[in-house]
Enzyme design. Structure first.
Site, PDB file in Angstrom:
ATOM      1  CB  CYS A   9      39.924  33.073  37.288  1.00 54.00           C
ATOM      2  SG  CYS A   9      40.346  34.686  37.983  1.00 54.00           S
ATOM      3  CG  ASN A  12      37.718  38.817  40.323  1.00 57.56           C
ATOM      4  OD1 ASN A  12      37.043  39.625  40.928  1.00 57.56           O
ATOM      5  ND2 ASN A  12      37.694  38.778  39.009  1.00 57.56           N
ATOM      6  CB  CYS A  14      45.520  36.822  36.538  1.00 52.22           C
ATOM      7  SG  CYS A  14      46.881  37.299  37.622  1.00 52.22           S
ATOM      8  NE  ARG A  15      43.415  31.957  35.798  1.00 53.48           N
ATOM      9  CZ  ARG A  15      43.263  30.809  36.430  1.00 53.48           C
ATOM     10  NH1 ARG A  15      43.278  29.684  35.730  1.00 53.48           N
ATOM     11  NH2 ARG A  15      43.092  30.771  37.735  1.00 53.48           N
ATOM     12  CB  SER A  16      37.757  36.128  35.977  1.00 57.35           C
ATOM     13  OG  SER A  16      38.128  36.559  37.260  1.00 57.35           O
ATOM     14  CG  ASP A 128      47.106  30.801  37.992  1.00 59.68           C
ATOM     15  OD1 ASP A 128      47.429  31.980  37.757  1.00 59.68           O
ATOM     16  OD2 ASP A 128      46.857  30.375  39.130  1.00 59.68           O
TER      17      ASP A 128
END
Ligand code: 4NP
Length: 159
Positions: A9, A12, A14-16, A128
């Site tokens: 993401c 690095n 939150c999402r990934s 996001d």
């Protein structure tokens, strides 16, 4: 089997890292941890060394999912050492594709949008959640649980 996976993401945090944690959780439930190398990275470097955002970690913990990663930035070598790179949004996809383009033939990793493996949504990007409220973190986890299941099912079917 494509057994080396890198989730990517922007930051690095939150999402990934959530994708990494959700995928590891599903592997553990199925007793498949030893068959995969799983990591995550950001296209940006602002948060290098930090643990995942506490809001993301808390939301994941509510589902029994740990997010162990520390932020790092994607590097050229990743496109050689990983089999499959899963991007969270269109910007991440373009950035990783452009890095692959600069490297040419030595960039052997396949690059795919994470939500191309989801079946319960028509979204093509994982939103996001960084500047939003708690609901955004739950939505990220819902999307990633669905996409990780589709991804793992596909990789198992290719084994
Ligand atoms: P991520 O979220 O890409 O899912 O880790 C973000 C984290 C931090 C920032 C942006 C997105 N930031 O601008 O610092």
């Amino acid at each position: 089997m494509n057994d080396r996976l890198l989730f990517v993401c922007l930051g690095n945090i939150c999402r990934s890292p959530a994708a990494e944690g959700v995928f590891l959780h599903q592997l553990k439930i199925q007793g498949l941890e030893k068959q995969f190398v799983v990591d995550s990275a950001g296209t940006g470097g602002w948060h290098v060394g930090r643990p995942a955002d506490s809001r993301m970690r808390n939301a994941a913990a509510q589902r029994g999912i740990l997010l162990p990663s520390r932020a790092r930035q994607i590097k050229a070598e990743d496109l050689q050492t990983f089999d499959l790179i899963l991007t969270m949004d269109a910007d991440n996809l373009l950035n990783v594709q452009s890095l692959a383009g600069e490297l040419g033939q030595i960039a052997t990793a396949r690059i795919k949008p994470m939500l191309s493996y989801a079946s319960k949504t028509s979204l093509q990007e994982v939103p996001d959640p960084y500047y939003g409220g708690d609901a955004g973190f739950e939505e990220v986890l819902d999307l990633l649980e669905d996409a990780c299941k589709g991804l793992l099912d596909e990789l198992k079917s290719q084994a």
